[in-house]
Design a protein around this motif. Structure first.
Motif, PDB file in Angstrom:
ATOM      1  N   THR A 170      41.110  39.150  35.763  1.00  0.00           N
ATOM      2  CA  THR A 170      39.870  38.377  35.931  1.00  0.00           C
ATOM      3  C   THR A 170      38.784  38.754  34.928  1.00  0.00           C
ATOM      4  O   THR A 170      37.864  37.972  34.702  1.00  0.00           O
ATOM      5  CB  THR A 170      39.293  38.573  37.337  1.00  0.00           C
ATOM      6  N   LEU A 180      34.051  43.077  46.237  1.00  0.00           N
ATOM      7  CA  LEU A 180      34.782  41.889  46.664  1.00  0.00           C
ATOM      8  C   LEU A 180      35.170  41.990  48.144  1.00  0.00           C
ATOM      9  O   LEU A 180      35.667  43.022  48.599  1.00  0.00           O
ATOM     10  CB  LEU A 180      36.039  41.724  45.811  1.00  0.00           C
ATOM     11  N   TRP A 182      37.112  39.821  51.582  1.00  0.00           N
ATOM     12  CA  TRP A 182      38.156  38.831  51.829  1.00  0.00           C
ATOM     13  C   TRP A 182      37.593  37.428  51.999  1.00  0.00           C
ATOM     14  O   TRP A 182      38.259  36.443  51.669  1.00  0.00           O
ATOM     15  CB  TRP A 182      38.979  39.222  53.059  1.00  0.00           C
ATOM     16  N   ASP A 184      35.536  36.106  50.218  1.00  0.00           N
ATOM     17  CA  ASP A 184      35.295  35.564  48.879  1.00  0.00           C
ATOM     18  C   ASP A 184      36.577  35.038  48.231  1.00  0.00           C
ATOM     19  O   ASP A 184      36.509  34.394  47.184  1.00  0.00           O
ATOM     20  CB  ASP A 184      34.697  36.642  47.961  1.00  0.00           C
ATOM     21  N   VAL A 185      37.727  35.330  48.832  1.00  0.00           N
ATOM     22  CA  VAL A 185      39.021  34.974  48.237  1.00  0.00           C
ATOM     23  C   VAL A 185      39.556  33.705  48.899  1.00  0.00           C
ATOM     24  O   VAL A 185      39.661  33.633  50.129  1.00  0.00           O
ATOM     25  CB  VAL A 185      40.037  36.121  48.393  1.00  0.00           C
ATOM     26  N   ARG A 191      41.255  31.068  43.835  1.00  0.00           N
ATOM     27  CA  ARG A 191      39.986  31.463  43.221  1.00  0.00           C
ATOM     28  C   ARG A 191      39.324  32.564  44.045  1.00  0.00           C
ATOM     29  O   ARG A 191      39.599  32.705  45.234  1.00  0.00           O
ATOM     30  CB  ARG A 191      39.021  30.279  43.098  1.00  0.00           C
ATOM     31  N   ALA A 192      38.448  33.324  43.356  1.00  0.00           N
ATOM     32  CA  ALA A 192      37.657  34.350  44.034  1.00  0.00           C
ATOM     33  C   ALA A 192      36.198  34.175  43.632  1.00  0.00           C
ATOM     34  O   ALA A 192      35.895  33.912  42.461  1.00  0.00           O
ATOM     35  CB  ALA A 192      38.140  35.748  43.675  1.00  0.00           C
ATOM     36  N   SER A 213      32.748  31.852  40.003  1.00  0.00           N
ATOM     37  CA  SER A 213      34.093  31.729  40.538  1.00  0.00           C
ATOM     38  C   SER A 213      35.098  32.065  39.447  1.00  0.00           C
ATOM     39  O   SER A 213      34.994  31.550  38.328  1.00  0.00           O
ATOM     40  CB  SER A 213      34.332  30.302  41.055  1.00  0.00           C
ATOM     41  N   LEU A 216      42.450  32.932  39.982  1.00  0.00           N
ATOM     42  CA  LEU A 216      43.478  33.915  40.316  1.00  0.00           C
ATOM     43  C   LEU A 216      44.787  33.503  39.647  1.00  0.00           C
ATOM     44  O   LEU A 216      45.304  32.413  39.890  1.00  0.00           O
ATOM     45  CB  LEU A 216      43.684  33.993  41.832  1.00  0.00           C
TER      46      LEU A 216
END
Length: 388
Positions: A170, A180, A182, A184-185, A191-192, A213, A216
């Motif tokens: 990334t 980060l 979870w 956000d995933v 995407r994260a 953003s 992934l």
């Protein structure tokens, strides 16, 4: 005597004020006052660095020097002293930028008419060129080195492996990985969302102050899915009522400690060095990601957005060396045909593709002029006499 002349000059211009002169602090006082007043506006990392720069470098050197007496010569002496102490020009520039902020504020307040750090950037660029022994560029690993790093991490540092894959896939900063969660995933969109960072143990926003953003990759998505399943098993085994919110967490479910992260990286880096992997900083994972993306043909604007750069110009300046090279394809210079060269200028210029020039008796010199574009030499009187 120098102060007297300066006061006389200010009196002549009508700018002298006893109140203004008496209240002007020393350099050290101005630095400390600025730090306390503006600290609420600092990011966590800048607050830490600014305090370090003041306490370790600026205050001990400039001490009780009058703010009005500060000259460019003082900055040059500071630069020379720090170079002799082993500091890099980039570090010296960062230190002096704190002093420049203070002087800029004093100038806006009307306390100073001008100050010697106004052209600090130009000054430090000249210093950097003098001290440099080579042209610097962002350090990044090769694909072979990345494969070796990931293989060793998977074998010897399994808890660190997902973190390393995330950073390499990334280009995120270390603090952004630690921050980060979870929530956000998105596995559905691969995407994260990067919207927080943990720096020096303090939770805050990303360096840019904006959320972004990131995509992934298939490898990263698979690694994060496996990690999510592992977290669920750990929660059941340890009796946790819910899944830890942090993607990269410690054994208690809290975010990873930055110091422990560095200890793990140091172990892996030493091990990888035995396999001919350069012992670069962990931040080089970010440089590696950007270099791979640009070399693959991704646009500078897209890479800048993924990295969180405010301006693509910064991305281009740092990673210009990684741009794909296409100078071998010069087809764009093969311009269209003309009446003289209907197949284009490139083809007509190839040696051996044209018939040799000759002047036939029927056409004479006019044929030579037509094929070469050159006017034949004028016949002289002597030549005319000899042929007649």
């Amino acid at each position: 005597l120098k102060v007297v002349h300066k006061v006389n000059a200010q009196l002549a211009l009508g700018k002298f004020s006893m109140q203004r002169a008496s209240k002007l602090p020393t350099v050290e006082e101005a630095l400390r006052r600025w730090y306390e007043d503006y600290r609420p506006t600092f990011s966590t990392s800048f607050e830490y660095n600014a305090r370090l720069y003041i306490e370790k470098h600026l205050a001990p050197f400039f001490g009780d020097k009058d703010l009005r007496e500060l000259a460019e010569a003082d900055l040059l002496r500071f630069i020379q002293a720090k170079i002799e102490a082993g500091l890099k020009p980039s570090t010296i520039s960062n230190v002096l930028s704190v002093l420049r902020r203070v002087l800029n504020i004093r100038q806006r307040e009307g306390v100073l008419d001008r100050h010697p750090a106004q052209h600090l950037g130009q000054l430090m660029r000249r210093v950097a060129r003098r001290e440099a022994t080579e042209v610097k560029q962002a350090d990044s690993w090769t694909r072979e080195e990345v494969d070796t790093l990931l293989g060793l991490a998977l074998e010897h540092e399994r808890a660190f492996y997902p973190v390393l894959v995330f950073l390499l896939s990334t280009g995120c900063r270390k603090g952004e990985a630690l921050g980060l969660q979870w929530q956000d995933v998105s596995f559905a969109e691969d995407r994260a969302l990067i919207r927080r960072a943990i720096v020096h143990g303090v939770l805050g926003t990303p360096k840019s102050g904006k959320a972004r953003s990131v995509v992934l990759s298939p490898l990263l998505a698979r690694v994060l899915r496996d990690l999510h399943a592992q977290r669920r098993r750990e929660a059941t085994e340890r009796g946790w009522r819910e899944l830890p919110e942090w993607v990269f967490c410690d054994q208690t479910g809290g975010p990873l400690d930055e110091r422990n992260l560095h200890r793990t990286w140091d172990r892996l880096r030493r091990r990888a060095a035995k396999h001919d992997v350069r012992p670069l900083k962990l931040h080089s994972a970010r440089h590696t990601y950007a270099s791979f993306a640009l070399a693959a043909g991704k646009s500078v604007r897209w890479v800048a957005a993924q990295l969180g750069h405010a301006n693509p110009e910064l991305t281009l300046r740092v990673y210009a060396h990684a741009l794909r090279e296409e100078e071998q394809d010069l087809g764009f210079l093969d311009f269209g045909g003309t009446k003289r060269h209907p197949d284009g200028t490139t083809r007509s210029a190839v040696m051996g593709t044209r018939r040799p020039l000759r002047a036939t008796p029927r056409r004479g010199s006019r044929n030579l002029e037509h094929e070469t574009g050159l006017e034949p030499a004028t016949t002289t009187l002597a030549t005319w006499s000899s042929t007649n």
